[in-house]
Design a protein around this motif. Structure first.
Motif, mmCIF file in Angstrom:
data_model
loop_
_atom_site.group_PDB
_atom_site.id
_atom_site.type_symbol
_atom_site.label_atom_id
_atom_site.label_comp_id
_atom_site.label_asym_id
_atom_site.label_seq_id
_atom_site.Cartn_x
_atom_site.Cartn_y
_atom_site.Cartn_z
ATOM 1 N N GLU A 149 0.828 -1.208 0.000
ATOM 2 C CA GLU A 149 0.000 0.000 0.000
ATOM 3 C C GLU A 149 0.858 1.251 0.000
ATOM 4 O OE1 GLU A 149 -4.230 -0.952 2.236
ATOM 5 O OE2 GLU A 149 -2.551 -0.226 3.428
ATOM 6 N N ASP A 150 0.466 2.236 -0.791
ATOM 7 C CA ASP A 150 1.060 3.540 -0.620
ATOM 8 C C ASP A 150 0.186 4.329 0.348
ATOM 9 O OD1 ASP A 150 -1.165 4.261 -2.052
ATOM 10 O OD2 ASP A 150 -0.072 5.028 -3.800
ATOM 11 N N MET A 151 0.550 5.594 0.571
ATOM 12 C CA MET A 151 -0.181 6.374 1.567
ATOM 13 C C MET A 151 -1.661 6.485 1.202
ATOM 14 S SD MET A 151 0.574 10.189 2.950
ATOM 15 C CE MET A 151 -0.650 11.079 3.910
ATOM 16 N N HIS A 152 -1.955 6.751 -0.068
ATOM 17 C CA HIS A 152 -3.358 6.943 -0.464
ATOM 18 C C HIS A 152 -4.172 5.677 -0.278
ATOM 19 C CE1 HIS A 152 -3.320 11.038 -1.796
ATOM 20 N NE2 HIS A 152 -2.129 10.821 -2.347
ATOM 21 N N ALA A 153 -3.582 4.559 -0.674
ATOM 22 C CA ALA A 153 -4.296 3.283 -0.535
ATOM 23 C C ALA A 153 -4.565 2.991 0.938
ATOM 24 C CB ALA A 153 -3.480 2.170 -1.172
ATOM 25 N N ALA A 154 -3.546 3.251 1.769
ATOM 26 C CA ALA A 154 -3.711 2.962 3.200
ATOM 27 C C ALA A 154 -4.780 3.858 3.809
ATOM 28 C CB ALA A 154 -2.371 3.159 3.919
ATOM 29 N N VAL A 155 -4.738 5.146 3.476
ATOM 30 C CA VAL A 155 -5.692 6.088 4.066
ATOM 31 C C VAL A 155 -7.105 5.782 3.574
ATOM 32 C CG1 VAL A 155 -6.363 8.517 4.170
ATOM 33 C CG2 VAL A 155 -3.962 7.870 4.473
ATOM 34 N N ASP A 156 -7.250 5.471 2.273
ATOM 35 C CA ASP A 156 -8.572 5.120 1.747
ATOM 36 C C ASP A 156 -9.143 3.912 2.489
ATOM 37 O OD1 ASP A 156 -8.336 7.166 -0.016
ATOM 38 O OD2 ASP A 156 -7.994 5.921 -1.798
ATOM 39 N N ARG A 157 -8.311 2.911 2.684
ATOM 40 C CA ARG A 157 -8.773 1.697 3.375
ATOM 41 C C ARG A 157 -9.153 2.019 4.812
ATOM 42 N NH1 ARG A 157 -5.939 -0.850 6.771
ATOM 43 N NH2 ARG A 157 -3.933 -0.192 5.903
ATOM 44 N N GLU A 158 -8.288 2.796 5.499
ATOM 45 C CA GLU A 158 -8.583 3.133 6.898
ATOM 46 C C GLU A 158 -9.886 3.924 6.996
ATOM 47 O OE1 GLU A 158 -5.150 5.172 8.513
ATOM 48 O OE2 GLU A 158 -3.799 3.529 8.021
ATOM 49 N N CYS A 159 -10.088 4.879 6.083
ATOM 50 C CA CYS A 159 -11.294 5.716 6.128
ATOM 51 C C CYS A 159 -12.565 4.875 5.948
ATOM 52 C CB CYS A 159 -11.250 6.777 5.021
ATOM 53 S SG CYS A 159 -10.109 8.128 5.379
ATOM 54 N N VAL A 160 -12.485 3.969 4.993
ATOM 55 C CA VAL A 160 -13.670 3.148 4.711
ATOM 56 C C VAL A 160 -13.935 2.191 5.868
ATOM 57 C CG1 VAL A 160 -14.548 1.338 3.199
ATOM 58 C CG2 VAL A 160 -13.456 3.381 2.211
ATOM 59 N N THR A 161 -12.854 1.623 6.404
ATOM 60 C CA THR A 161 -13.024 0.636 7.480
ATOM 61 C C THR A 161 -13.666 1.260 8.713
ATOM 62 O OG1 THR A 161 -11.027 -0.445 6.662
ATOM 63 C CG2 THR A 161 -11.823 -1.126 8.839
ATOM 64 N N VAL A 162 -13.231 2.476 9.057
ATOM 65 C CA VAL A 162 -13.796 3.121 10.250
ATOM 66 C C VAL A 162 -15.304 3.280 10.089
ATOM 67 C CG1 VAL A 162 -13.846 5.243 11.644
ATOM 68 C CG2 VAL A 162 -11.650 4.316 10.864
ATOM 69 N N ARG A 163 -15.729 3.744 8.912
ATOM 70 C CA ARG A 163 -17.162 3.983 8.732
ATOM 71 C C ARG A 163 -17.934 2.676 8.540
ATOM 72 N NH1 ARG A 163 -17.539 9.099 9.372
ATOM 73 N NH2 ARG A 163 -16.424 10.689 8.185
ATOM 74 N N LYS A 164 -17.253 1.618 8.092
ATOM 75 C CA LYS A 164 -17.946 0.350 7.873
ATOM 76 C C LYS A 164 -18.021 -0.463 9.163
ATOM 77 C CE LYS A 164 -17.120 -3.507 5.098
ATOM 78 N NZ LYS A 164 -16.040 -4.044 4.253
ATOM 79 N N THR A 165 -16.892 -0.583 9.849
ATOM 80 C CA THR A 165 -16.885 -1.361 11.090
ATOM 81 C C THR A 165 -16.388 -0.472 12.234
ATOM 82 O OG1 THR A 165 -14.697 -2.236 10.514
ATOM 83 C CG2 THR A 165 -16.591 -3.588 9.965
ATOM 84 N N ALA A 166 -15.078 -0.322 12.332
ATOM 85 C CA ALA A 166 -14.529 0.530 13.388
ATOM 86 C C ALA A 166 -13.031 0.698 13.194
ATOM 87 C CB ALA A 166 -14.792 -0.067 14.777
ATOM 88 N N GLY A 167 -12.494 1.700 13.888
ATOM 89 C CA GLY A 167 -11.047 1.904 13.865
ATOM 90 C C GLY A 167 -10.565 2.312 15.242
ATOM 91 N N LEU A 168 -9.296 1.995 15.512
ATOM 92 C CA LEU A 168 -8.659 2.398 16.767
ATOM 93 C C LEU A 168 -7.626 3.476 16.450
ATOM 94 C CD1 LEU A 168 -9.890 -0.334 17.727
ATOM 95 C CD2 LEU A 168 -7.840 -0.604 19.156
ATOM 96 N N PHE A 169 -7.618 4.488 17.281
ATOM 97 C CA PHE A 169 -6.747 5.630 17.016
ATOM 98 C C PHE A 169 -6.095 6.070 18.318
ATOM 99 C CE2 PHE A 169 -6.506 10.391 16.780
ATOM 100 C CZ PHE A 169 -5.497 10.491 15.833
ATOM 101 N N ASP A 170 -4.799 6.275 18.262
ATOM 102 C CA ASP A 170 -4.071 6.718 19.458
ATOM 103 C C ASP A 170 -4.188 8.234 19.571
ATOM 104 O OD1 ASP A 170 -2.352 7.303 21.488
ATOM 105 O OD2 ASP A 170 -0.545 6.502 20.515
ATOM 106 N N ALA A 171 -5.039 8.695 20.476
ATOM 107 C CA ALA A 171 -5.266 10.132 20.647
ATOM 108 C C ALA A 171 -4.585 10.652 21.905
ATOM 109 C CB ALA A 171 -6.765 10.408 20.705
ATOM 110 N N SER A 172 -3.557 9.929 22.361
ATOM 111 C CA SER A 172 -2.925 10.279 23.646
ATOM 112 C C SER A 172 -2.295 11.665 23.651
ATOM 113 C CB SER A 172 -1.840 9.253 23.992
ATOM 114 O OG SER A 172 -2.396 7.962 24.026
ATOM 115 N N THR A 173 -1.931 12.175 22.472
ATOM 116 C CA THR A 173 -1.225 13.451 22.442
ATOM 117 C C THR A 173 -2.128 14.641 22.725
ATOM 118 O OG1 THR A 173 -1.571 13.796 20.085
ATOM 119 C CG2 THR A 173 0.351 12.516 20.706
#
Lengths: 997, 98
Positions: free
Chosen positions: A641-665
């Motif tokens: 995956e390049d950056m676009h492919a990875a981001v597209d997949r992550e975006c779709v997955t979050v809205r389809k099922t779920a995603g985990l994100f480190d928001a500690s900062t």
């Protein structure tokens, strides 16, 4: 074998202990204790450099730190190349390799020396006048050519492999300069028991006692006395003696910067030694004993190799045992050069003649010179030097004109008098005063707790110097709190006395001449240049300095400033004090970047902050981005995956099922106390009093001017406790802003603020399956929509550890932010990740976070706002409490310009071609056909490809944007103009149904 | 590097521990919303920027974290005195006579 110009038995070095070195590829023998300069001179080498502008051959002028000419490159290895090292300061070690600079193809034949012949083109101010047009030629032609032709050494091209250390030190009395005056002051202070630091730039203490053969103190030779005194001081617990240490800067409140050269003089420094050590010293009292620097005579071709300061020749003879020639001439306007003639004559060196500009001077040195059979000429001037690569003669003429006589010489020793070194005094903001009688600037009004002693104070004679210095040292100690202890003042048995001298151009280099009589050797400034500057309208010495560059080289005019000033004053027809002295600035001598930077380089330059979950993200192959000092996971590419492919997949997955994100900062501040709600009311635009415990609110913080400063979700945990979040980059300044108001404007409020950013690890779980992922791990919290609605917070446990569980969303999906103590961050993440895997969730990074929030039109402060955006501009009026009577920014927000029509509004943009993604920062215009420069009506603040929308999306600040819905605007780009439509800011799930989906 | 006396810690500490926070004794109105445009301009934008004595705020950022006030001579950078936030502008300045 002893070198040709080393005189057996002369000087203080052990001549049997030889050491090898090379200069420009030629191998030579030196003696242990030599400087590179003394070793080269011992081998008869005078030609060591080419001048900055005219490429004239140059030799050694001095024997010390004031050296303007003899700059060489010292090369230890490919990375350790130090340019512009003064050969007069560099101590010799076995195997030292030095090279001359600024010459091609060789030192003795330099093509650019043609510049000397063409020098009428290169006079003062030539940059400003000659290379004016065409404009582009300056950048493309003149500047590169001039830079290539004029210059000093070449900067190293590899990272510096050495290390540098730094120390802070405090003392009662800091003595700067370790000649007779400094040593006497240090002894007096040290005997009282106070803490003393004594520093000197040379390897050996003694200052001018290095060459003053006539000085005897406490029954011994002056230099020997100095060594004995240093041994005494070194043995005292309350004294620190620093040699090879230059005080380069004198700052406020007796704060002095010193650089100690720790290993540049060693053959094999070893990795455990720093190259240099920076000392930052705070002293109760400072004693300045910085001495004086001899001036050269300003006459035609006074820069030929072999022409040097008389005191330098004495140093080479009396300390290093080196004769600077076999048949030397002396040109002087004071007594001190006579001593050079006498010392050389006694050592068997031929002295052709002494030429003294004074009419009928008298004194013991003159008698002694005559008694030794030296020819002495009064009232005469050296009007010209012969020779090119080495001086070969001096032409003498009565100073008021008359017959010329040329005397063959192989060296000319000159002395125009001595300039007190008031550099550090002046840096301390003391005011110098001109003594008309002695024609020198000496310390006048003091600005700090310091005192000048000896030659730098204009005190003449060794006896007077030691009296003054000893008394000053004792007084400084007393002022610093010492109980007086009686010591013994050193007793001067014999000394030399020097009378005054002259300033400015000597006869033969006067206003009616065009000769090259150098004032500033390093910057190639002649007496004529300075007169020309005045003729062309420069009146202030500061202007003359900048126009001619006199005194602006790395030696900072140590030998040239007074001559330049005198010539300018004479040309202006004003007395010297009215023309004024230029300001002395730090550093006194050049300081390496390494010593200033110290250990703060590479990884130690700035802290890197990493979250508790960082190692996991690293192991997953995440790509990181820097956000302030934080490293944040940007995206998580899978294989291929390049950056676009990875981001597209992550975006779709979050809205389809779920995603985990480190928001500690995310910045986190705990606002606690009986008045916590009142405080929140004042710091944020929103109303807080009625927010129920357990609920959250999106808060906007303004500055007093009414512009958005920060934002974040705030949870109310109890009536008196708020969990405030801030932007990642904004956390420290928000904390400062809150503390400022709490301490100074609202001190009546009973509130405590605590930064908890690093105490909580935050895991965002977002998407339709988020509750299913979290629920199995949570204890004590009812996760149903009724009990835990959107924008609420509960405390309980997850995976057995305490949590503050927020139901909130920065994606527009059902979402949670799990706060756990940072130490448990990784373990809870692992557990959530395992649950997430069962539902097909992904980990996502900041890029996906950005895209998902933009799809929902959620702003990022600092990206979609820029410090000139009001809540209304950003479409956030709903977050401003309408009934509130006060909050920070309430008045600023109401300023006429901030409520005027036509302000820029934050809006959405859709490109007509859905595949085109706008560039962030691109400008927006209304009419693409208008003439250039076009009227910009806004710019793109956020722009992404949205896989979920199947098109590009953008946010933009556009003038009157909310009144332009549906309008077509244009984004002119280098490859053509892009058509866009103005839309609302929400691109996905406009009704917001998915928050509970 | 300046030495600054923190009136809360009652110690002189190096400048590195402190952060300047602008001019002091510019009070925020108790009735902010009703402030006139002119008064708001004076309050928010106009600063004295004197050559000489300035009353300014500092924060002992890497110490006690308290804001306090200082009197400094902008020509010499000398601190004449420091005092706690909320205390009135000092009437007599030590060493300011010359």
């Amino acid at each position: 074998m002893i070198a040709a110009f080393r005189i057996p038995g002369a000087g203080r070095l052990k001549q049997a202990e030889t050491t090898r070195f090379s200069f420009d590829g030629q191998s030579y023998a030196g003696v242990e204790g030599d400087t590179l300069a003394s070793a080269l001179l011992a081998n008869g080498v005078h030609l060591v450099g080419r001048s900055f502008k005219y490429h004239r051959p140059r030799g050694f002028l001095s024997a010390g730190a004031e050296e303007p000419n003899a700059l060489v490159e010292i090369k230890r290895d490919s990375a350790r190349k130090t340019p512009n090292v003064r050969a007069t300061v560099q101590e010799l070690y076995d195997g030292l390799t030095a090279q001359s600079q600024n010459r091609w193809p060789s030192l003795s034949f330099d093509v650019s020396a043609l510049g000397d012949i063409a020098s009428p083109l290169l006079s003062a101010g030539f940059y400003y006048k000659t290379f004016m047009w065409p404009k582009s030629a300056w950048k493309n032609f003149y500047e590169p050519k001039i830079r290539a032709a004029a210059g000093l050494g070449v900067a190293p091209d590899q990272p510096d492999p050495d290390h540098y250390s730094a120390r802070f030190a405090h003392c009662d009395v800091l003595v700067l300069g370790g000649g007779a005056a400094g040593i006497a002051a240090a002894l007096a202070a040290a005997e009282t028991g106070v803490r003393v630091i004594l520093a000197d730039e040379q390897a050996d203490f003694g200052g001018s006692l290095h060459f003053e053969s006539g000085a005897r103190i406490d029954g011994q030779d002056g230099f020997a006395w100095a060594q004995a005194a240093i041994a005494t001081l070194n043995a005292m617990d309350n004294v620190r003696v620093l040699s090879r240490t230059t005080a380069f800067g004198y700052y406020a409140q007796n704060f002095v910067g010193l650089v100690e050269r720790v290993s540049d003089h060693l053959q094999n420094p070893g990795r455990d030694l720093p190259r240099e050590r920076l000392w930052q010293v705070r002293a109760k009292r400072v004693v300045l004993a910085t001495g004086a620097i001899e001036r050269h005579m300003v006459f035609a071709d006074n820069d030929r190799p072999g022409i040097m300061l008389a005191s330098a020749a004495r140093t080479y003879l009396n300390h290093y045992g080196v004769a600077v020639g076999r048949n030397v001439g002396i040109y002087t306007a004071n007594d001190s050069a006579y001593a050079a003639a006498i010392d050389l004559k006694k050592a068997g060196v031929g002295v052709a003649a002494i030429v003294d500009l004074r009419d009928n001077p008298t004194g013991s040195v003159i008698d002694e010179a005559r008694a030794l059979g030296i020819e002495v000429n009064f009232g005469r001037a050296v009007i010209r030097a012969g020779g090119k690569l080495r001086v070969s003669s001096m032409t003498v003429q009565p100073k008021n004109g008359g017959g010329e006589r040329t005397i063959p010489v192989d060296a000319i020793l000159m002395s125009a008098g001595w300039t007190p070194s008031v550099h550090l005094f002046s840096q301390s903001r003391g005011k110098v005063a001109f003594n008309d009688e002695t024609k020198r600037f000496v310390p006048g009004a003091y600005a700090q707790d310091c005192v000048s002693v000896g030659a730098c104070n204009g005190t003449d004679g060794l006896s007077a110097t030691i009296d003054e210095a000893y008394a000053a040292g004792a007084k400084a100690a007393k002022d610093a709190g010492a109980n007086t202890v009686k010591g013994t003042k050193p007793k001067v048995d014999a000394s030399e006395s020097w009378s005054r001298g002259m300033l400015g151009a000597a006869p033969g280099a006067g206003p009616d001449t065009t000769v090259k009589a150098f004032v500033d050797f390093q910057n190639d400034v002649t007496a004529k240049d300075i007169r020309q500057a005045v003729h062309e309208g420069m009146r202030s010495i500061e202007h003359v300095k900048r126009f001619t560059t006199n005194g602006m080289a790395t030696d900072q005019g140590k030998t040239s400033n007074m001559h330049g000033l005198a010539i300018a004053a004479e040309t202006l027809g004003k007395p010297i004090p009215q023309v004024g002295l230029t300001t002395f600035r730090a550093p006194y001598t050049p300081v390496t970047f390494g010593s200033i930077v110290g250990h703060a380089r590479g990884k130690l330059f700035d802290p890197t902050r990493k979250t508790a979950i960082h190692p996991w993200a690293e192991a997953q192959g995440a790509v990181f981005e820097d956000v302030g000092q934080w490293k944040r996971a940007w995206y998580f590419p899978k294989a291929g995956e390049d950056m676009h492919a990875a981001v597209d997949r992550e975006c779709v997955t979050v809205r389809k099922t779920a995603g985990l994100f480190d928001a500690s900062t995310l910045g986190k501040i705990e606002v606690v106390g009986p008045d916590a709600a009142k405080f929140m009311e004042l710091l944020y635009t929103n109303p807080w009093e009625k927010l129920e415990p357990g609920r959250c609110r999106y808060g906007i913080m303004l500055r007093e001017d009414g512009f958005i400063y920060d934002d974040g979700v705030v949870g109310r945990l109890a009536a008196d406790r708020f969990h405030v979040t801030t932007t990642t980059g904004g956390a420290p300044r928000v904390m400062n802003h809150m503390e400022d108001y709490l301490q100074t404007e609202f001190p009546h409020l009973n509130v405590w603020l605590t930064s908890t950013t690093e105490q909580w690890a935050v895991i965002a779980v977002q998407g339709p399956k988020s509750r299913d992922i979290i629920a199995p791990l949570v204890e004590g919290i009812d996760m149903s929509d009724g009990a835990l609605p959107h924008m609420s917070v509960r405390e309980g446990r997850i995976c057995g550890v305490p949590t503050r569980l927020f139901r909130m969303s920065f994606t527009g999906e059902r979402g949670f932010e799990v706060n756990v103590p940072a130490d448990y961050g990784q373990a809870v993440w692992d557990a959530l990740w395992a649950e997430g895997q069962k539902h097909g969730a992904c980990a996502y990074g900041t890029e996906t976070m950005h895209v998902l929030r933009a799809e929902k039109g959620y702003i990022i402060v600092g990206q979609d706002t820029d410090g000139t955006v009001t809540p209304n501009d950003a479409g956030l009026d709903w977050a401003v409490g309408k009934k509130k009577t006060d909050f920070v920014g309430i008045r600023g927000m109401a300023r006429p310009d901030l409520v005027a029509k036509g302000r820029k509004h934050l809006v959405g943009l859709k490109t007509k071609d859905p595949k085109v993604v706008l560039e962030e920062g691109a400008q927006i215009v209304g009419d693409p056909k208008q003439a250039i420069p076009m009227t910009m009506i806004g710019h793109v603040t956020s722009s992404y490809w949205s896989e979920n929308c199947g098109r590009s999306i953008a946010l933009a600040l556009v003038a009157g944007g909310r009144d332009r819905m549906g309008e077509t605007l244009y984004v002119p780009m280098p490859n053509g103009t892009i058509e866009v439509e103005v839309t609302g800011m929400v691109f996905f799930d406009e009704k917001g149904e998915r928050l509970n989906g | 590097m300046l030495l600054i006396r923190c009136p809360y810690c009652e110690e002189e500490r190096p400048e590195l521990e402190f952060r300047n926070a602008g001019e002091a004794h510019i009070a925020r109105s108790a009735d902010m919303a009703a402030t006139s445009d002119d008064d708001f301009e004076k309050f928010f934008f106009i600063r004295s920027n004197p050559k000489g004595i300035i009353y300014e705020r500092w924060r002992h950022m890497h110490g006690c974290a308290r804001f306090f006030n200082a009197v400094r001579d902008t020509v010499s950078d000398r601190f004449l005195m420091t005092y706690k936030a909320g205390e009135p502008k000092p009437a007599n300045l030590p060493g300011a006579a010359k």
